[in-house]
Design an enzyme around this catalytic site. Structure first.
Site, PDB file in Angstrom:
ATOM      1  CD1 TRP A   1      -1.925  -2.186   2.164  1.00 17.27           C
ATOM      2  CD2 TRP A   1      -3.039  -1.506   0.056  1.00 17.27           C
ATOM      3  NE1 TRP A   1      -2.777  -3.210   1.712  1.00 17.27           N
ATOM      4  CE2 TRP A   1      -3.542  -2.667   0.285  1.00 17.27           C
ATOM      5  CE3 TRP A   1      -3.477  -0.579  -1.081  1.00 17.27           C
ATOM      6  CZ2 TRP A   1      -4.460  -3.230  -0.314  1.00 17.27           C
ATOM      7  CZ3 TRP A   1      -4.422  -1.338  -1.857  1.00 17.27           C
ATOM      8  CH2 TRP A   1      -4.810  -2.414  -1.505  1.00 17.27           C
TER       9      TRP A   1
ATOM     10  CG  ASP B 269      -3.254   3.811   4.236  1.00 14.82           C
ATOM     11  OD1 ASP B 269      -4.502   3.887   4.836  1.00 14.82           O
ATOM     12  OD2 ASP B 269      -2.828   3.205   3.022  1.00 14.82           O
TER      13      ASP B 269
ATOM     14  CE  LYS C 281      -8.463  -3.456   3.932  1.00 17.99           C
ATOM     15  NZ  LYS C 281      -7.590  -2.522   3.264  1.00 17.99           N
TER      16      LYS C 281
HETATM   17  C1  LIG Z   1      -6.955  -1.914   2.042  1.00 16.32           C
HETATM   18  C2  LIG Z   1      -5.995  -0.666   1.978  1.00 16.32           C
HETATM   19  C3  LIG Z   1      -5.968   0.085   1.128  1.00 16.32           C
HETATM   20  C4  LIG Z   1      -6.990   0.188   0.057  1.00 16.32           C
HETATM   21  O1  LIG Z   1      -8.186   0.545   0.250  1.00 16.32           O
HETATM   22  P1  LIG Z   1      -9.326   0.904  -0.805  1.00 16.32           P
HETATM   23  O2  LIG Z   1     -10.450   1.500   0.073  1.00 16.32           O
HETATM   24  O3  LIG Z   1      -9.713  -0.336  -1.274  1.00 16.32           O
HETATM   25  O4  LIG Z   1      -8.817   1.797  -1.768  1.00 16.32           O
HETATM   26  C5  LIG Z   1      -5.276   1.172   1.463  1.00 16.32           C
HETATM   27  N1  LIG Z   1      -4.418   0.986   2.465  1.00 16.32           N
HETATM   28  C6  LIG Z   1      -4.135   0.214   3.416  1.00 16.32           C
HETATM   29  C7  LIG Z   1      -3.467   0.017   4.271  1.00 16.32           C
HETATM   30  C8  LIG Z   1      -5.170  -0.895   3.363  1.00 16.32           C
HETATM   31  O5  LIG Z   1      -5.280  -1.936   4.137  1.00 16.32           O
END
Ligand SMILES: *Cc1c(COP(=O)(O)O)cnc(C)c1O
Length: 356
Positions: free
Chosen positions: A101, A168, A192
């Site tokens: 990511w 993030d 998540k």
């Molecule tokens: C799943 C995830 C993403 C991507 O998220 P989307 O909502 O599918 O774009 C980005 N960063 C992390 C750390 C993730 O676990």
């Protein structure tokens, strides 16, 4: 049969939230209309969005210097929106490469300015979190990934940074207390840990909005979303509603200190078993182990099929590891009950007894 959802995302939600959402899909607030068909400008939904924002502020300790936004497009859109809004042409941003990511975030940032990658654990297949790097004070911001969903590593301490941290937090948002003062921008895809797929929570310090000076299409400009209470266009109504219910649940479960305690307990049960069980081995450096995504490999891969069968029979769902790590990954987000972790651990023990 009772199932325990260990999926990395969309991940497990509290059963009470799913039941309340189901009720309101049929009849929203006693209106005889479904939450699926109400106007986002109607007073009932405006109250939902306002409560969601208020809960984010209360749970996270987020004051008025920050805007709280509910956006579409996933965390992946934020990989681009953050530099678009915060990084001026010719300026540089600092990134730490801790996995898949982080790499995607780096790739997007390069479209808008210079990227300096301060550190990377790529050479060890991202099994640890790099530390001790120097953060350049002329960077627009420092970008971090707080929890690496795929590799099962987590930042247990954020570095002291001379520049705002952009983080993030998709896979560990609201899983533990944090100090908002350290951050300029936080983003998290809800699916998540804080809700269903379809909404991304963005918390941005208001004085950073417009920092890049770049002319942006309206939908990609934080300013428009902040000025319109995330209703510049039709927001993801149902995901925001379910996120609001999930935040109510989180508050009722002791907020961030309460959930941290539960998350630490759950992770300890599982990691203790991985360390004690001769048929499994953990993949992440111990000090960087994630409390959310627990990655482990079989020491006798030829027994994988048998283990999968036993796990399935116990109602443990979705513990297959990501292809870039292999083995198993148990995602034990906020809503995973301790009992679910115990069921998995019991299977691991029984498996060792039968094959030891
Ligand atoms: C799943 C995830 C993403 C991507 O998220 P989307 O909502 O599918 O774009 C980005 N960063 C992390 C750390 C993730 O676990």
């Amino acid at each position: 049969m009772k199932k325990y959802n260990f999926s990395p995302g969309p991940g497990i939600l509290p059963q009470s939230v799913i039941e309340e959402a189901a009720k309101n899909v049929l009849d929203f607030n006693g209106s005889s209309l479904s939450i699926l068909e109400v106007s986002h400008r109607g007073k009932d939904f405006i109250a939902v969005a306002a409560e969601a924002e208020q809960l984010v502020r209360e749970i996270g300790g987020i004051d008025d210097r920050y805007a709280v936004l509910f956006l579409g497009g996933g965390a992946s859109s934020q990989f681009a929106m953050a530099p678009m809004n915060l990084l001026a042409d010719g300026e540089k941003a600092a990134y730490v490469d801790t996995g898949t990511w982080a790499n995607k975030a780096i790739k997007e940032a390069k479209l808008f300015g210079n990227v300096e990658v301060l550190a990377s654990s790529k050479d060890s297949n991202y099994s640890f979190i790099p530390k001790g790097y120097e953060i350049p004070s002329d960077a627009a911001y420092l970008h971090l990934t707080s929890n690496n969903t795929i590799f099962g590593t987590q930042l247990h301490e954020f570095p002291q940074s001379p520049v705002p941290i952009v983080c993030d937090m998709s896979s560990d948002m609201f899983s533990r207390p944090f100090d908002i003062e350290q951050f300029g921008l936080i983003y998290a895809g809800a699916q998540k840990n804080i809700g269903p797929a379809g909404v991304t929570l963005v918390i941005v310090r208001k004085d950073l909005i417009g920092r890049s000076g770049r002319k942006l299409p309206s939908m990609f400009d934080y300013r428009n979303h902040a000025d319109n209470d995330s209703m510049y266009n039709t927001p993801p109504v149902l995901p925001i509603y379910v996120m609001m219910l999930t935040l109510r649940w989180l508050k009722a479960n002791g907020g961030l200190t309460g959930i941290q305690k539960m998350n630490e307990e759950k992770a300890a049960i599982l990691y203790d078993e991985i360390d004690a069980n001769p048929l499994f081995t953990g993949t992440a450096a111990k000090e960087d182990r994630s409390l959310m995504n627990v990655c482990f490999l079989p020491t006798k891969p030829e027994l994988d099929e048998e283990f999968q069968k036993m796990v399935k029979a116990a109602g443990v769902d979705n513990i297959k590891g990501h292809r870039s790590v292999g083995g198993y990954r148990a995602s034990i987000y906020n809503a995973m009950p301790k009992e679910g972790v115990q069921v998995l651990v019991d299977v691991m023990r029984e498996f060792a007894k039968q094959n030891g």
